[in-house]
Design an enzyme around this catalytic site. Sequence first.
Site, PDB file in Angstrom:
ATOM      1  N   VAL A 894       0.872  -1.179   0.000  1.00 25.76           N
ATOM      2  CA  VAL A 894       0.000   0.000   0.000  1.00 25.76           C
ATOM      3  C   VAL A 894       0.905   1.224   0.000  1.00 25.76           C
ATOM      4  CG1 VAL A 894      -1.801   1.262   1.215  1.00 25.76           C
ATOM      5  CG2 VAL A 894      -1.792  -1.244   1.242  1.00 25.76           C
ATOM      6  N   CYS A 895       0.794   2.030  -1.027  1.00 28.13           N
ATOM      7  CA  CYS A 895       1.685   3.173  -1.198  1.00 28.13           C
ATOM      8  C   CYS A 895       0.992   4.435  -0.685  1.00 28.13           C
ATOM      9  CB  CYS A 895       2.043   3.326  -2.670  1.00 28.13           C
ATOM     10  SG  CYS A 895       3.458   4.388  -2.978  1.00 28.13           S
TER      11      CYS A 895
END
Length: 1047
Positions: A894-895
């Site tokens: 998850v960026c």
Amino acid sequence: MSVTADNVKEFYAHDLVYKFDERKRITFGIVSESYEGSDSDEYSALQKGQILVSWSNSNRKQICRQSKVHLMSRSIIPGDIVRRLEEGKETQRGYCKKTKQFATVQIVESDKVIEHVPESRLCFVKPFDVGDAVALGDKFGRIQSIDQMIRMQSKCGSIVEVRSSINYNIRDYWNHSINGAYLGPGYPGQTVICTPMHLKDPKWIKKSKAMKRKMEIGQTFTIQSIEICLIEVWWCTSNGHTEYGELKEDEIKRLKVLPYSEHLVICDRHLLKLKPTDILLKKREWIKKKSLQHLPDKVPRTENTAFMNTCAEPYDAEDDWCTEEDEESDNNGEISTYRLTKIKPRKKHCPPKLNKFSSGSIVAVEVLCTDSKATVVWQDGTEEKDIPTTELYYSVSLDDHEFFPGEWVVPNSNNDGSDKYGVVQKVNFLERTAEIKWFTQTDPGKKPEELATNELSVYDLKKHVKYVFRPGSVVKAKPTQEDKMGKVIDSCPQGYVIVQWLGGTKEHCWPHNIELIPESEDFDFPDGFESDDDLSEDAYSWETESVESFDGDVTDEINLQNMAAKVDFIRSRISYLREAFRQHNINKNFHFLKDLLCVYDNSSYLDKYLGTSFFSLESKHFQALLLETKKKAKSMGIELRGRLFSKESLSASNKLKNAEKENIQKMIKLESKVNAQIESNKECSGESCPPTPDSSEPAEKSQENLCVELLVMLKMRLDLAYAEIISRIGGRQALTVLTNASENTLKPSPSTAALQNSLLTPEETTPPPKFNKTVDAIATSDAFCIFEEAPDTHRYFSSKFEAKDLQKFLVALQKEYKLLKESLPPGVWVRTYDNRMDLLSVMIRGPAKTPYEDGLFLFDIQLSTDYPRNPPSVHYISYITEALNPNLYVEGKVCVSLLGTWMGRGSEVWGPNSTLLQLIVSIQGLILVAEPYYNEAGYERQTHTQQGYENSRTYNEFVILKLVQSMTELLNAAPKIFQIEVLAHFQSNGEKMCERLMKYCEDEPLKPEFPLLPVSKGLKLSLISALSSFKQALKKALAGKEKEAIL
């Protein structure tokens, strides 16, 4: 022909541009970075309408307004995907099949210029270069590094031999920096400049008294000879991995090379054989000619042939000449300093002898400017020749469903092992459909069998995994044949590939008869290198940044973040090697030890930039290890070379400019060698590599193994350097890293299973919070619930957890539970667990008025051992093989800046006041948005541009389709922890979602709140099929629920 800035919509890196100075003289430069094409984040120094340019008459880069520069040529090479941009009209894409390049060159050490020289006449100055594809019998690979023995002679007659691999301060005398790079030694006869005292391991054949007196002064040398003594190559192996190899003299002589294809770049050096038809112009007159030709307000131009002459006609030898007349110089540059203080200004110079420029002679030339045209094959199958590259733009898109004639594909529903594959004939870029000719391959030795040809949606196709051949790709024959290596000329819709082999012969090859030799950066490294278990997530935190040497302002946060990511990468590799040496019997430890000592030495660049002394050569520990290494080498009869092992090892010297890059390369090579030994060691019980240790494990010293001891020391000092960098950024994790680095052992913490019953002892001065019941302490609700046991399917279920400070952890957890219960936004469900208080499960409903509306997104979370000091780990649960958001990776990453996986400032990064609620809201509001295309790094710069709008609209098509497919798989395999909520959600919203999506495809479509219309024919075809599968899955799931209720 040039294009003015008014007509150029976008600039890109490597574009050749020009401007005019106050005297209306033309100056050429290379674009280093543009606003639209930058991968930097929003805090970049460039603003909209600006570009960063390296001008040919200056050592410095300059930020310029696009309106002040003009485009001369674009560096498009075969295989590039391009398009035209027309206002208000969506245009098709195409691939560059071939280019025609012409250059204006200046003969080195003269003022003579030759115009319109074809690229084919320009030869490389070196027989081998880094990146070249090479063949040695039945072995094929790419050159990674070259070491040369350079013999130079000074004006005073002194002769010295040095190795190029350790002498980076030798620079060409006539060439200054362009785009931050200096030209080094390349060919006999070249004039170079360096400071003799700074030469490393020089071998003086002859040393005059004048040289002895002027060792500290920059001096000029003429290269007499260059001999390649070592070439390092990554060989491609049969299993798809790579194997490191070093080539010596006898192997170098047999080595065959296919030069790396690049676009001509100004200031590059080449060799040119003169022809009688070559016309020599004076540079001064050529500049005047180009200036008059390209000035917007042209003045009448008169032809003056007095300054022109051919190679067959001598020119006036008495004319004054200068190679850099009236050009700017950078007094802060090293070479400029030498010229000003130690060398007399060279305003005039004796001209070369006449026979030097006679027809047939080979001279060194430098590129002044270029012009290029391209042949493009468009998606509709048409081929257009000789297009000026200034009319083309690079196609930038996240869409992996753009196909081109001659490209190999397979059906999206097929497995990769299927024998059936197709070749694209043509593509309807507006309707997103493709015409495919299908083949099947049964016998590798025969021609593939041709099947039917039909039209499909591009969303029902995916690129072939193995057949990825584009113009310029380097391939080898399959099965392997000696020296059978070549370059792809084109891939044809008929199903074959045109290959030009070494020697010049061309052949039509079927795709199963050739195999790709990847670029250096695309190599598939041996097992254990790219595994998610081996590399920490921080190593990928800034994965859009290239791994290159740090050279920037350490007060700039972006530079510090880039440096931190690369230092962390090296830390993880050192941890891996440390355990490999401890757990396995590794041979040739001494050779590894020498490389590790060099890594320590190179790491001193961190001290230089940070003002620290973590990697001081004066360190007693380091000196002890160095002494042991020397003793061991002496006992083995090995001669150690290099600055570290010389008598002047502690003397001041210039730090390597590319020390950071060299360290990364050394660690990759070391790991490859270690893994190769582990695989071949029969005592390893079949293990390919040891498990990567937790970076928080205690660093135990082993006196019996110098490598382990040095690795332990390196890890500790890199931890300190990493913490220093993080502390300057403002990261809270710096204190944790410092603590782990300075402690020899870790204090034991209570196990996770005992967390709910473990409280601090009464002797503690601060009384702990009292919990009567862990589950009932906070009342449950539908959105927030506490379960007794965590499911074993949780991503982090098998991860060990020990809170470093139990009291602080429990206090923080109590606050988080209360906040989540009271403040969860609609469409969010959170589950926590009694037996694993560090784990959470989260489900988020896609927001309305976005492509994600009515979708469900699941995440597994684990709190850090020192929570809330450090952010938690978050894993996205993907149900399909393609990412439906740039910030949600298929593998689970998850960026987002709060997690440290993307850059941010202030409240955007995790701090002492950050909460899980803040993280959940960020995912819901910043990732699941109406135009997710712009979430990709740097793509937000395409906002309000034609290309950006088109790409965003087509990406939303892709998202909608993949959302339906993902929800279908979710219904088929809903996790038990959210099974009831998933079925209830789609029982209420499933049919509504299907109706809404179909309305987008009607003749009079429903207009969504995000860019989507007009919907393509390809989406309609794929969406109908996807919705049908979704309805069947929903019906099956609801029927199963009713059956369970009856039972």
